[in-house]
Design a protein around this motif. Structure first.
Motif, PDB file in Angstrom:
ATOM      1  N   TRP A 221       0.849  -1.195   0.000  1.00  0.00           N
ATOM      2  CA  TRP A 221       0.000   0.000   0.000  1.00  0.00           C
ATOM      3  C   TRP A 221       0.879   1.237   0.000  1.00  0.00           C
ATOM      4  O   TRP A 221       2.001   1.186   0.509  1.00  0.00           O
ATOM      5  N   PRO A 222       0.353   2.344  -0.534  1.00  0.00           N
ATOM      6  CA  PRO A 222       1.194   3.539  -0.699  1.00  0.00           C
ATOM      7  C   PRO A 222       1.759   4.158   0.590  1.00  0.00           C
ATOM      8  O   PRO A 222       2.654   4.992   0.502  1.00  0.00           O
ATOM      9  N   HIS A 223       1.253   3.758   1.778  1.00  0.00           N
ATOM     10  CA  HIS A 223       1.912   4.261   2.998  1.00  0.00           C
ATOM     11  C   HIS A 223       3.348   3.765   3.090  1.00  0.00           C
ATOM     12  O   HIS A 223       4.204   4.406   3.666  1.00  0.00           O
ATOM     13  N   TYR A 224       3.542   2.507   2.636  1.00  0.00           N
ATOM     14  CA  TYR A 224       4.763   1.780   2.986  1.00  0.00           C
ATOM     15  C   TYR A 224       5.749   1.625   1.829  1.00  0.00           C
ATOM     16  O   TYR A 224       6.919   1.379   2.049  1.00  0.00           O
ATOM     17  N   THR A 225       5.220   1.700   0.620  1.00  0.00           N
ATOM     18  CA  THR A 225       6.069   1.359  -0.533  1.00  0.00           C
ATOM     19  C   THR A 225       5.570   2.080  -1.777  1.00  0.00           C
ATOM     20  O   THR A 225       4.381   2.346  -1.904  1.00  0.00           O
ATOM     21  N   PRO A 226       6.487   2.369  -2.709  1.00  0.00           N
ATOM     22  CA  PRO A 226       5.996   2.750  -4.030  1.00  0.00           C
ATOM     23  C   PRO A 226       5.238   1.553  -4.588  1.00  0.00           C
ATOM     24  O   PRO A 226       5.637   0.399  -4.374  1.00  0.00           O
ATOM     25  N   VAL A 227       4.138   1.805  -5.279  1.00  0.00           N
ATOM     26  CA  VAL A 227       3.358   0.730  -5.903  1.00  0.00           C
ATOM     27  C   VAL A 227       3.605   0.813  -7.400  1.00  0.00           C
ATOM     28  O   VAL A 227       2.946   1.578  -8.098  1.00  0.00           O
ATOM     29  N   PRO A 228       4.604   0.078  -7.899  1.00  0.00           N
ATOM     30  CA  PRO A 228       4.945   0.270  -9.317  1.00  0.00           C
ATOM     31  C   PRO A 228       3.857  -0.218 -10.263  1.00  0.00           C
ATOM     32  O   PRO A 228       3.598   0.410 -11.286  1.00  0.00           O
ATOM     33  N   THR A 229       3.175  -1.310  -9.925  1.00  0.00           N
ATOM     34  CA  THR A 229       2.205  -1.899 -10.861  1.00  0.00           C
ATOM     35  C   THR A 229       1.206  -2.778 -10.107  1.00  0.00           C
ATOM     36  O   THR A 229       1.520  -3.265  -9.030  1.00  0.00           O
ATOM     37  N   PRO A 230      -0.008  -2.971 -10.669  1.00  0.00           N
ATOM     38  CA  PRO A 230      -0.975  -3.829  -9.971  1.00  0.00           C
ATOM     39  C   PRO A 230      -0.461  -5.272  -9.926  1.00  0.00           C
ATOM     40  O   PRO A 230      -0.075  -5.807 -10.959  1.00  0.00           O
ATOM     41  N   ALA A 231      -0.453  -5.863  -8.744  1.00  0.00           N
ATOM     42  CA  ALA A 231      -0.010  -7.261  -8.604  1.00  0.00           C
ATOM     43  C   ALA A 231      -1.051  -8.171  -9.247  1.00  0.00           C
ATOM     44  O   ALA A 231      -2.247  -7.900  -9.191  1.00  0.00           O
ATOM     45  N   ASP A 232      -0.560  -9.218  -9.894  1.00  0.00           N
ATOM     46  CA  ASP A 232      -1.490 -10.132 -10.577  1.00  0.00           C
ATOM     47  C   ASP A 232      -1.017 -11.575 -10.373  1.00  0.00           C
ATOM     48  O   ASP A 232      -0.725 -12.293 -11.329  1.00  0.00           O
ATOM     49  N   GLU A 233      -0.948 -11.984  -9.130  1.00  0.00           N
ATOM     50  CA  GLU A 233      -0.452 -13.314  -8.781  1.00  0.00           C
ATOM     51  C   GLU A 233      -1.618 -14.282  -8.603  1.00  0.00           C
ATOM     52  O   GLU A 233      -2.766 -13.870  -8.494  1.00  0.00           O
ATOM     53  N   ASP A 234      -1.290 -15.576  -8.531  1.00  0.00           N
ATOM     54  CA  ASP A 234      -2.325 -16.610  -8.405  1.00  0.00           C
ATOM     55  C   ASP A 234      -3.131 -16.483  -7.121  1.00  0.00           C
ATOM     56  O   ASP A 234      -4.340 -16.666  -7.116  1.00  0.00           O
ATOM     57  N   LEU A 235      -2.436 -16.214  -6.023  1.00  0.00           N
ATOM     58  CA  LEU A 235      -3.117 -16.133  -4.731  1.00  0.00           C
ATOM     59  C   LEU A 235      -2.474 -15.007  -3.924  1.00  0.00           C
ATOM     60  O   LEU A 235      -1.299 -15.108  -3.535  1.00  0.00           O
ATOM     61  N   MET A 236      -3.243 -13.932  -3.718  1.00  0.00           N
ATOM     62  CA  MET A 236      -2.704 -12.746  -3.042  1.00  0.00           C
ATOM     63  C   MET A 236      -3.505 -12.497  -1.761  1.00  0.00           C
ATOM     64  O   MET A 236      -4.733 -12.597  -1.770  1.00  0.00           O
ATOM     65  N   ILE A 237      -2.784 -12.193  -0.684  1.00  0.00           N
ATOM     66  CA  ILE A 237      -3.459 -11.945   0.592  1.00  0.00           C
ATOM     67  C   ILE A 237      -3.226 -10.507   1.044  1.00  0.00           C
ATOM     68  O   ILE A 237      -2.087 -10.015   1.042  1.00  0.00           O
ATOM     69  N   PHE A 238      -4.323  -9.842   1.427  1.00  0.00           N
ATOM     70  CA  PHE A 238      -4.270  -8.469   1.949  1.00  0.00           C
ATOM     71  C   PHE A 238      -4.934  -8.440   3.322  1.00  0.00           C
ATOM     72  O   PHE A 238      -5.720  -9.325   3.649  1.00  0.00           O
ATOM     73  N   THR A 239      -4.627  -7.412   4.095  1.00  0.00           N
ATOM     74  CA  THR A 239      -5.268  -7.303   5.411  1.00  0.00           C
ATOM     75  C   THR A 239      -5.622  -5.864   5.745  1.00  0.00           C
ATOM     76  O   THR A 239      -4.872  -4.933   5.411  1.00  0.00           O
ATOM     77  N   LEU A 240      -6.762  -5.703   6.389  1.00  0.00           N
ATOM     78  CA  LEU A 240      -7.204  -4.381   6.821  1.00  0.00           C
ATOM     79  C   LEU A 240      -6.221  -3.751   7.803  1.00  0.00           C
ATOM     80  O   LEU A 240      -6.007  -2.537   7.791  1.00  0.00           O
TER      81      LEU A 240
END
Lengths: 451, 451
Positions: free
Chosen positions: A257-276
């Protein structure tokens, strides 16, 4: 006489207007939300000197919830600074976002009636609110950090529950390659190992560092590689190491997320996990989601959720829906810029302090283009990955501890003990203490050097 | 002249009073809870003809959340009865308590500010609100259904999560008797088998019916016996069957509440599991608790919760605290008597219908003394355990299905296929349909007999 009559008429008209106003605003009407609203407003009005907070479910004294003070503060209003307090930089609790939610109290509050969504299931038999699912997709479209079109979404009790569900689901094919080998690149998030070992399944086994298996994957059976990007603890953007038909990959994108890192491109992996937790700072809400390409894996993860907890509480789903709406207001600019400003400020202060040290170093990360911010940005990760450079400082955590700093031991991440993870995402008070202690440590080093 | 002056004075005094009233009631003051309260009141005011409900997170049409209709109803206001609709008595979703919460909307509503308890942990490092823990103890003291003094409490995502946590914790000693044999008396709750098999652990294995192992326990290794009391599906009060040093017991007391059963005495077992779902009807809140005697087992269950989901959402804990406060108002009389009245009424109607049938029978349970009600009461369990008595009706569920009734197949409970579980705890609409269909079934039988 005429003047008085005019005054009387005006006064009576005013009376009428005031009556109408009272009725239209419900000032005299007892509505069913009133008691709960009054309780919430009362608790919010309790002063804790900016170093603590009173909560609706806090302990009660003299009929009033008492202040719960931040670390290093005490007293009924949290106004007393405790001298010699330990700077606790262990947990990655992202309380740095709390001021944002205090500022947006009106738009981010929810009212939950006693009869709200009592049923085990939504009307379509699912355990996920349609509105919430669609809000999650909108969020990623706004931020541009993940592809969700044509992907399945499963929600769970934080990344914690989803990580295990994913490992379970990817390994749940009883074949000659069982158990699957679960690997992660060192330094890795300790829960990967702890969780996989704790559940002691016949289907998978934690096997440590990925690099051991590079170029050997096909011959050595089935693999599940956990990829954390940006990495916890060191903030690096990572790619999968293992390749091959027998390799499945789980991308833990908690910090993408943009708080923590530059976001160069939308991730498009098989299984991606995010958390609130890392997105809005609501670790206590235990909410995460997985974005999945393969339908069979999606179905297995749904079964996992069903037999593990039977879904995520409905009040949590309602709250998350509201929080995400606020998070993407003004195309996400408000929240992400708020978060980034704080993190950047903390990194500037920490780097300035570390610059004069030869005894300690922290990771250096390359600036990259951030498509969300539309410019090149330096990463501002959640953790400093501190290294003790002196030969004799083998146990770096012990060195910090002697100066009243608590970090997380490098060995937990499968790394050398001369590394320590320091959390930079906690409350302002916590960061201030950490910085103060780090300054003392570095200045002591420089004084020693000057002797 | 004097009259007009007096009138003017009166009018001006009234003006003043109205101003004061407006300000003291906050009628013109924009408070931060106002938007959320207005949203909630608006949604609650949407009419769905008593056969459906609109929710804050429902789909939106013309800027308004749409009605979600009960089964067998349709139309924008759920006023259209669908002919030939299936009577679905499968799920044990205790929606019969929804009218109680609609009636107590004012006292059971919560307001959750965006900044409420964002942290991963409470201030004491725990994952359980002190206030909630103490409320749970008070609840059991009021109802008299469980001993909590000197016992530990762990909360989880419904009984679902706690059951697996308990099996995991009781089996987690790697010794020569591993894996532990998990057993339950037939007919048993299907999740016991499904869950234990699904997690495919090295430490435990589902081994079916307890009776097979009676009197053999010591010689045949380590056992974990699941005891459900009152039993799901048949409502019987049960005791553990296996005894011995190598036997651990989990008591699932989900239905040990005065709605469903006489409560003869407070349960005082080693490990007891309760759930909010069956107590207040909030299955969607995914909240349960375990009461534990042994400290080591308690610690292992805490570790399970920590590595599985890292606790129960803070908004859920706040909501449950509020719901339990309402549940024990007037010493629990309001809620438990409300629930009992509905269940008793349903059983009277169902028994009356079944009385004339020879083809179908339902369980008979003995009246017992209920210490909560202070009188002898007939049990009013959540489920009818229906038996097809005719030799040829081997698949009882298929017989019911041919009459548009959906129950849960006896074989899932480890019982014969001539049994079917029928849920009696769903909404009034669902029960009415079930009763109507059962009446048709029995009257058809009697017509056939009269041919």
């Amino acid at each position: 006489m005429a003047t008085i009559t005019i005054l009387l008429s005006c006064s009576m008209v005013l009376n009428l207007l005031l009556f109408v106003s009272i009725y239209s605003h419900g000032g005299w009407e007892q509505s069913w939300t009133e008691t709960a609203a009054a309780e919430a407003e009362f608790v919010a009005s309790i002063s804790c000197s900016g170093h603590g907070r009173a909560f609706l479910d806090g302990s009660i004294l003299d009929g009033k919830p008492v202040c719960e003070c931040n670390a290093c503060y005490a007293g009924p209003h949290c106004s007393v600074l405790l001298p010699g307090c330990i700077a606790d930089a262990d947990s990655g609790d992202p309380m740095f976002l709390e001021p944002f939610w205090l500022k947006h109290a009106a738009s981010s509050t929810i009212v939950v009636p006693g009869w709200h969504r009592m049923s085990y299931e939504f009307n379509d038999g699912s355990l996920l609110s349609n509105q919430l699912e669609s809000q999650i997709r909108t969020l990623h479209a706004v931020v541009g950090n993940a592809v969700t079109d044509g992907r399945y979404i499963v929600i769970g009790g934080g990344a914690t529950q989803l990580l295990h569900a994913a490992v379970h689901s990817l390994s749940a094919t009883n074949d000659r390659f069982s158990p699957a080998r679960v690997v992660a690149s060192t330094p890795y998030y300790p829960v990967y190992r702890e969780q996989t070992e704790f559940f002691n399944s016949k289907d998978y086994k934690f096997e440590g560092d990925t690099s051991v298996y590079k170029n050997k994957s096909v011959s050595q059976g089935k693999f599940i590689e956990l990829v954390t990007s940006p990495n916890n603890p060191d903030g690096k953007l990572k790619k999968a190491v293992l390749q091959g038909l027998s390799v499945k990959t789980i991308h833990d994108l908690a910090y993408y997320w943009p708080h923590y890192t530059p976001v160069p491109t939308p991730a498009d992996e098989d299984l991606m996990i995010f958390t609130l937790s890392k997105l809005t700072g609501h670790g206590g809400s235990r909410f995460g989601w997985a974005i999945i390409k393969d339908e069979a894996v999606y179905q297995r993860m749904l079964t996992y959720m069903s037999l593990s907890t039977y879904g995520v509480p409905r009040e949590t789903q309602l709250r998350v829906l509201k929080l995400l709406k606020v998070a993407i207001e003004e195309q996400g600019k408000e929240m992400f810029n708020f978060g980034y400003r704080i993190m950047r400020n903390r990194w500037i202060k920490l780097r300035k302090t570390m610059l004069t040290s030869k005894r300690f170093s922290i990771q250096e990360l390359e600036p990259q283009n951030c498509s969300f911010a539309r410019k090149v940005r330096e990463p501002t990760p959640a953790f400093a990955w501190l290294k003790c450079e002196r030969e004799e400082d083998k146990d770096c955590n012990a060195v910090l501890h002697s100066m009243n700093i608590t970090g997380r031991h490098g060995s937990l991440f499968g790394a050398e003990s001369r590394y320590v993870r320091l959390s930079l995402v906690k409350r302002e008070d916590d960061f201030d203490w950490l910085l103060k202690r780090m300054k003392m440590l570095v200045s002591q080093e420089n004084n020693d050097a000057g002797d």
